[in-house]
Motif scaffolding. Structure first.
Motif, PDB file in Angstrom:
ATOM      1  N   CYS B  63       0.827  -1.195   0.000  1.00 49.03           N
ATOM      2  CA  CYS B  63       0.000   0.000   0.000  1.00 49.03           C
ATOM      3  C   CYS B  63       0.864   1.249   0.000  1.00 49.03           C
ATOM      4  O   CYS B  63       1.965   1.252   0.543  1.00 49.03           O
ATOM      5  N   TYR B  65       0.693   5.271   1.233  1.00 48.56           N
ATOM      6  CA  TYR B  65      -0.073   5.947   2.283  1.00 48.56           C
ATOM      7  C   TYR B  65       0.651   7.183   2.780  1.00 48.56           C
ATOM      8  O   TYR B  65       1.818   7.414   2.457  1.00 48.56           O
ATOM      9  N   ARG B  73      -3.143   7.219   9.854  1.00 45.06           N
ATOM     10  CA  ARG B  73      -2.651   7.254   8.488  1.00 45.06           C
ATOM     11  C   ARG B  73      -3.805   7.097   7.518  1.00 45.06           C
ATOM     12  O   ARG B  73      -4.865   6.579   7.864  1.00 45.06           O
ATOM     13  N   GLN B  74      -3.568   7.538   6.300  1.00 45.27           N
ATOM     14  CA  GLN B  74      -4.544   7.353   5.238  1.00 45.27           C
ATOM     15  C   GLN B  74      -3.871   6.579   4.121  1.00 45.27           C
ATOM     16  O   GLN B  74      -2.840   7.009   3.608  1.00 45.27           O
ATOM     17  N   ILE B  75      -4.452   5.455   3.779  1.00 45.68           N
ATOM     18  CA  ILE B  75      -3.929   4.675   2.660  1.00 45.68           C
ATOM     19  C   ILE B  75      -4.456   5.257   1.360  1.00 45.68           C
ATOM     20  O   ILE B  75      -5.660   5.506   1.226  1.00 45.68           O
ATOM     21  N   ASP B 189      -7.946   2.121   7.436  1.00 45.54           N
ATOM     22  CA  ASP B 189      -7.056   3.215   7.021  1.00 45.54           C
ATOM     23  C   ASP B 189      -7.255   3.597   5.568  1.00 45.54           C
ATOM     24  O   ASP B 189      -6.955   4.713   5.159  1.00 45.54           O
ATOM     25  N   ALA B 190      -7.722   2.659   4.783  1.00 46.50           N
ATOM     26  CA  ALA B 190      -7.981   2.967   3.379  1.00 46.50           C
ATOM     27  C   ALA B 190      -9.324   3.668   3.216  1.00 46.50           C
ATOM     28  O   ALA B 190      -9.466   4.582   2.415  1.00 46.50           O
TER      29      ALA B 190
END
Lengths: 241, 241
Positions: B63, B65, B73-75, B189-190
């Motif tokens: 991934c 991110y 966190r943001q994927i 996170d995604a």
DNA sequence: CGCTGGTTTGAAGGTCGTCAAGAAGGGTGG
DNA sequence: CCACCCTTCTTGACGACCTTCAAACCAGCG
């Protein structure tokens, strides 16, 4: 005449990436030769359409977005003068987003084949445009992070910080103020919020003496506080650093 | 030998855009000549680092991110075999995102200068890669729309629909099932959700007999229902249509 | 003057996050 | 083979954030 082209806002932007030669500047000027006035609300690209239109925004405000069933929409980005729109879709069969003017605006339509010939002849111009496209994509990514992982206030603060930075790079913002004729409905569609909540968030920002949006003018009262609140780091916007 | 290169998954992907000549295929094979095994959890790109690493994922899951303060966190995306990572940052001073393996994986590191020389010599290869990059960006845009304007269930359904479509294009998914070793933490996170809510959403999808995720396998029970629920339209994924 | 597009505010409710804790594997070492 | 870990999944309770509905307000403009 040559000077006016030299001063094209796109040329100025690309120059911060690599200094362009007179010939390259001339080619760049030819690309955006025929400015076109469009009325506020005019849709220039429709998602799903074939025939790849590319525009360079010269003046005014606009947005690229996608519509969803049920009348909702998500705004992807607000191009500002000097930005290209539709480049991404050149190689795709259909446009992956729509594009509309938010105020009366001036755009330069770019002919696809002409653009191809031009970057083939001037590869450095090509990579300058590619750099600009990469920067735009980095902004979309940051937008994604913003919506996915920040609260409404942080998100809104971050949005205005980024906008201020971008406008300031092309001389359309001072440290303390800039023009921003975006309605709360439009902001809502960009931030993934309801317009009513945008209103509440703006009130909070105002009451905490951070930022005011009034009559199409953004006034920044506390840059430090906004930076801290939003976690803004503008690295993805600059060519140097 | 030449055949093995012919069968490279990236070559197969680019071939759906424009048929590549043997020479182009050879150059493409050289780009991804040295496959590298990496352990699950290995970070290959760190946001903000200079020195532009590009990788082609050959096998396994990974991934890209961005981390935020506070450990969130943001994927951005889940590259699948045949996808390039880090291309966007080639022209930027610093990488705008991190990149890690989620399972044991195989990647081909790509040397920046080598890549440049290669696309200079084989322009059609360059535009094929650009097409792939455009497609990736369209996916990021759709991801943004997904998070900004769809409810948790619609969003999750949409995510799996897109993943199914992508995997099916490279032969890693059937109509009804595919492997997907993503934990609910990672999915959260995604999707811009909490892992607990992801769990609730997955239960709903299961109870409504739409989709099941169990032991790293996604089983699609009702493609029609999922399509309707998510509003999925895969146009941005295909080269034809 | 009324209309229109935009802003502001209140109240009610739902979606989703947080906290807490138990259950279900899978792997490792004894 | 079992005990013990660790990671991941699962569920419940509670509350916060944000949306929806409804309505008043305001400014610009024909």
């Amino acid at each position: 005449m040559a000077n006016a082209q030299f001063d094209s806002i796109l040329a100025k932007k690309l120059n911060t990436f690599i200094p362009l030669t007179p010939k390259e500047l001339k080619a760049l000027a030819e690309i955006q030769a025929k400015p076109l006035r469009v009325k506020r609300g005019k849709q220039l690209i429709q998602e799903g359409q074939t025939g790849h239109k590319v525009f360079i925004l010269q003046a005014g405000w606009a947005c690229s977005y996608k519509d969803l069933r049920g009348g909702q929409r998500q705004i992807i980005s607000f191009p500002i003068p000097g930005d290209c729109v539709g480049l991404r879709s050149v190689l795709l069969k259909t446009a992956d987003h729509s594009f509309s003017a938010l105020t009366d605006a001036v755009v330069s339509p770019v002919d696809g084949p002409h653009l191809s010939r031009c970057v083939a002849e001037f590869p450095r111009l090509g990579s300058a445009l590619l750099w600009a496209a990469s920067r735009d994509e980095a902004m979309v990514v940051e937008h994604l992070v913003n919506i996915g992982r920040r609260s409404a206030i942080e998100r809104t603060a971050h949005f205005f910080m980024e906008l201020a930075e971008r406008l300031s790079l092309i001389g359309l913002a001072t440290e303390a103020q800039f023009e921003c004729p975006l309605s709360q409905y439009v902001l809502a569609d960009a931030l993934g919020l309801s317009s009513i909540h945008v209103n509440r968030v703006l009130r909070h920002l105002r009451e905490q003496n951070l930022l005011t949006l009034r009559k199409g003018q953004v006034r920044i009262h506390d840059l430090n506080g906004l930076t801290k609140l939003s976690g803004f780091e503008g690295g993805y916007l600059n060519s140097r650093s």
